[in-house]
Design an enzyme around this catalytic site. Structure first.
Site, mmCIF file in Angstrom:
data_model
loop_
_atom_site.group_PDB
_atom_site.id
_atom_site.type_symbol
_atom_site.label_atom_id
_atom_site.label_comp_id
_atom_site.label_asym_id
_atom_site.label_seq_id
_atom_site.Cartn_x
_atom_site.Cartn_y
_atom_site.Cartn_z
ATOM 1 N N ASN A 90 45.176 -14.899 65.241
ATOM 2 C CA ASN A 90 46.410 -14.251 65.704
ATOM 3 C C ASN A 90 46.236 -12.757 65.965
ATOM 4 O OD1 ASN A 90 49.539 -13.900 65.718
ATOM 5 N ND2 ASN A 90 48.814 -12.560 64.064
ATOM 6 N N TYR A 158 44.235 -6.951 78.614
ATOM 7 C CA TYR A 158 44.782 -7.901 77.629
ATOM 8 C C TYR A 158 44.888 -9.296 78.259
ATOM 9 C CZ TYR A 158 48.519 -9.895 74.657
ATOM 10 O OH TYR A 158 49.292 -10.688 73.852
ATOM 11 N N GLY A 159 45.407 -9.360 79.494
ATOM 12 C CA GLY A 159 45.569 -10.652 80.170
ATOM 13 C C GLY A 159 44.232 -11.327 80.401
ATOM 14 N N ALA A 160 43.231 -10.535 80.816
ATOM 15 C CA ALA A 160 41.889 -11.112 81.051
ATOM 16 C C ALA A 160 41.311 -11.643 79.749
ATOM 17 C CB ALA A 160 40.969 -10.047 81.653
ATOM 18 N N LYS A 162 42.980 -12.795 77.166
ATOM 19 C CA LYS A 162 43.683 -14.027 76.767
ATOM 20 C C LYS A 162 43.299 -15.186 77.695
ATOM 21 C CE LYS A 162 46.150 -12.374 73.263
ATOM 22 N NZ LYS A 162 45.969 -12.795 71.876
HETATM 23 N N1 LIG Z 1 54.857 -9.973 70.716
HETATM 24 C C1 LIG Z 1 54.823 -10.631 71.864
HETATM 25 O O1 LIG Z 1 55.746 -10.546 72.685
HETATM 26 C C2 LIG Z 1 53.645 -11.516 72.172
HETATM 27 C C3 LIG Z 1 53.679 -12.273 73.360
HETATM 28 C C4 LIG Z 1 52.608 -13.107 73.657
HETATM 29 C C5 LIG Z 1 51.545 -13.184 72.771
HETATM 30 N N2 LIG Z 1 51.528 -12.442 71.620
HETATM 31 C C6 LIG Z 1 50.385 -12.589 70.706
HETATM 32 O O2 LIG Z 1 50.886 -12.863 69.404
HETATM 33 C C7 LIG Z 1 49.927 -12.396 68.427
HETATM 34 C C8 LIG Z 1 50.619 -11.558 67.383
HETATM 35 O O3 LIG Z 1 51.188 -10.427 68.002
HETATM 36 P P1 LIG Z 1 52.416 -9.622 67.369
HETATM 37 O O4 LIG Z 1 53.281 -9.276 68.503
HETATM 38 O O5 LIG Z 1 52.933 -10.373 66.206
HETATM 39 O O6 LIG Z 1 51.649 -8.289 66.895
HETATM 40 P P2 LIG Z 1 51.984 -7.232 65.723
HETATM 41 O O7 LIG Z 1 53.365 -7.394 65.225
HETATM 42 O O8 LIG Z 1 51.560 -5.931 66.257
HETATM 43 O O9 LIG Z 1 51.006 -7.713 64.539
HETATM 44 C C9 LIG Z 1 49.619 -7.665 64.716
HETATM 45 C C10 LIG Z 1 48.938 -8.043 63.399
HETATM 46 O O10 LIG Z 1 47.519 -8.073 63.623
HETATM 47 C C11 LIG Z 1 46.882 -7.103 62.783
HETATM 48 N N3 LIG Z 1 45.761 -6.574 63.560
HETATM 49 C C12 LIG Z 1 45.808 -5.896 64.723
HETATM 50 N N4 LIG Z 1 44.560 -5.611 65.142
HETATM 51 C C13 LIG Z 1 43.714 -6.134 64.217
HETATM 52 C C14 LIG Z 1 42.305 -6.161 64.085
HETATM 53 N N5 LIG Z 1 41.515 -5.585 64.986
HETATM 54 N N6 LIG Z 1 41.766 -6.791 63.013
HETATM 55 C C15 LIG Z 1 42.568 -7.362 62.089
HETATM 56 N N7 LIG Z 1 43.915 -7.367 62.165
HETATM 57 C C16 LIG Z 1 44.467 -6.750 63.220
HETATM 58 C C17 LIG Z 1 47.974 -6.089 62.426
HETATM 59 O O11 LIG Z 1 47.755 -5.403 61.197
HETATM 60 P P3 LIG Z 1 46.855 -4.047 61.140
HETATM 61 O O12 LIG Z 1 47.349 -3.160 62.229
HETATM 62 O O13 LIG Z 1 47.060 -3.504 59.756
HETATM 63 O O14 LIG Z 1 45.440 -4.506 61.366
HETATM 64 C C18 LIG Z 1 49.168 -7.040 62.286
HETATM 65 O O15 LIG Z 1 49.098 -7.729 61.057
HETATM 66 C C19 LIG Z 1 48.845 -11.670 69.222
HETATM 67 O O16 LIG Z 1 47.748 -12.536 69.431
HETATM 68 C C20 LIG Z 1 49.519 -11.349 70.532
HETATM 69 O O17 LIG Z 1 48.591 -11.204 71.578
HETATM 70 C C21 LIG Z 1 52.562 -11.602 71.298
#
Ligand SMILES: NC(=O)c1ccc[n+]([C@@H]2O[C@H](COP(=O)([O-])OP(=O)(O)OC[C@H]3O[C@@H](n4cnc5c(N)ncnc54)[C@H](OP(=O)(O)O)[C@@H]3O)[C@@H](O)[C@H]2O)c1
Length: 245
Positions: A90, A158-160, A162
């Site tokens: 994730n 980011y898109g590339a 994913k």
């Molecule tokens: N939010 C959206 O609208 C959306 C839409 C489509 C897909 N997604 C996908 O959903 C997933 C979760 O996103 P989110 O929106 O929930 O993000 P978020 O709220 O920013 O949470 C990201 C989490 O990942 C951790 N993290 C970030 N970089 C890291 C790294 N290099 N190593 C280890 N941990 C890391 C962060 O903690 P730390 O910063 O402490 O490491 C945090 O726990 C992602 O894969 C994202 O691409 C999100």
């Protein structure tokens, strides 16, 4: 490898907030013990408290997913818990905030996005393969995005990454099928999280749902036999989901 207490075990990366904490909370409430990762230690320990109250043993690993030491720490935590049934990749890197154009990114920024979003899930899956293969039916979940297929301006790196993760999902689904390790991709849809706010810097994102909106999907997915969903790509905010017949 034998189970210490008979409970299934899940690794969830990026579990300290947003979608990762929702998935970890759901799994803890479903009887899983959890290896949870994030870079910052204190929010991760804070996030883990309710999962422990649900009865889960939680092993927090404060490390970046792209670091080899972090991979080793996750391996060791899984070894401590004695088995592995589910991995949710994730944690993700958006790149610079505010949706800059693809050619505005520096080499470092491009490489970091690809390293965190594509290389890290592949290498962590590899590192965890022995306990995954030892499980009766393991499931690896790669969190993808509509940006993988949308070619949206401002979302290029980011898109590339994913899109590459989607291909990794379908490839590993075939390569690991004989080992009874299934692999799926899940697009969670737009959610009101820190990453989403970083993309829409200074903009009002209050119309996006919180990541809890995905809970019905997780209840459905983790209720399926992993082999029946192998290789599929799901939209968590869709109305219904179908496994292979
Ligand atoms: N939010 C959206 O609208 C959306 C839409 C489509 C897909 N997604 C996908 O959903 C997933 C979760 O996103 P989110 O929106 O929930 O993000 P978020 O709220 O920013 O949470 C990201 C989490 O990942 C951790 N993290 C970030 N970089 C890291 C790294 N290099 N190593 C280890 N941990 C890391 C962060 O903690 P730390 O910063 O402490 O490491 C945090 O726990 C992602 O894969 C994202 O691409 C999100």
């Amino acid at each position: 490898m034998t189970s210490e207490n008979g409970r299934p075990v899940a690794v969830v990366t990026g579990a300290s907030r947003g979608l990762g904490s929702v998935v970890a909370n759901f799994l803890a409430g479903s009887g899983y013990d959890i290896v949870a990762t994030a870079r910052a230690s204190s929010p991760l320990h804070e996030a883990a408290r309710p999962w422990e109250r649900l009865g889960a043993t939680v092993v927090p690993v404060s490390a970046a997913v792209e670091d080899s030491a972090g991979r080793a720490a996750v391996q060791s935590a899984v070894h401590t818990l004695g088995r592995l049934d589910v991995v949710v990749h994730n944690a993700s890197e958006l790149g610079p905030s505010g949706r800059p154009k693809l050619l505005a990114l520096s080499p470092d920024q491009l490489e970091t996005v690809l390293r965190v979003n594509v290389v890290a899930p592949v290498l962590l899956t590899k590192a965890l393969l022995p306990p995954l293969k030892a499980a009766p039916a393991a499931l690896v979940v790669n969190i993808t995005s509509d940006a993988a297929v949308g070619a949206y301006p401002g979302w290029g790196a980011y898109g590339a990454s994913k899109a590459a993760l989607d291909l990794v999902t379908r490839t590993l689904a075939q390569e690991l099928a004989d080992d009874h390790v299934s692999v799926v991709a899940v697009d969670p849809g737009d959610m009101r999280t820190a990453m989403h706010q970083a993309a829409y810097l200074g903009e009002d994102i209050s119309d996006r749902p919180l990541p809890d909106v995905t809970v019905p999907f997780w209840a459905w997915l983790f209720g399926q036999s992993p082999a029946r969903v192998n290789g599929l790509r799901f939209q968590a905010q869709g109305e219904r989901w179908e496994a292979n017949p």
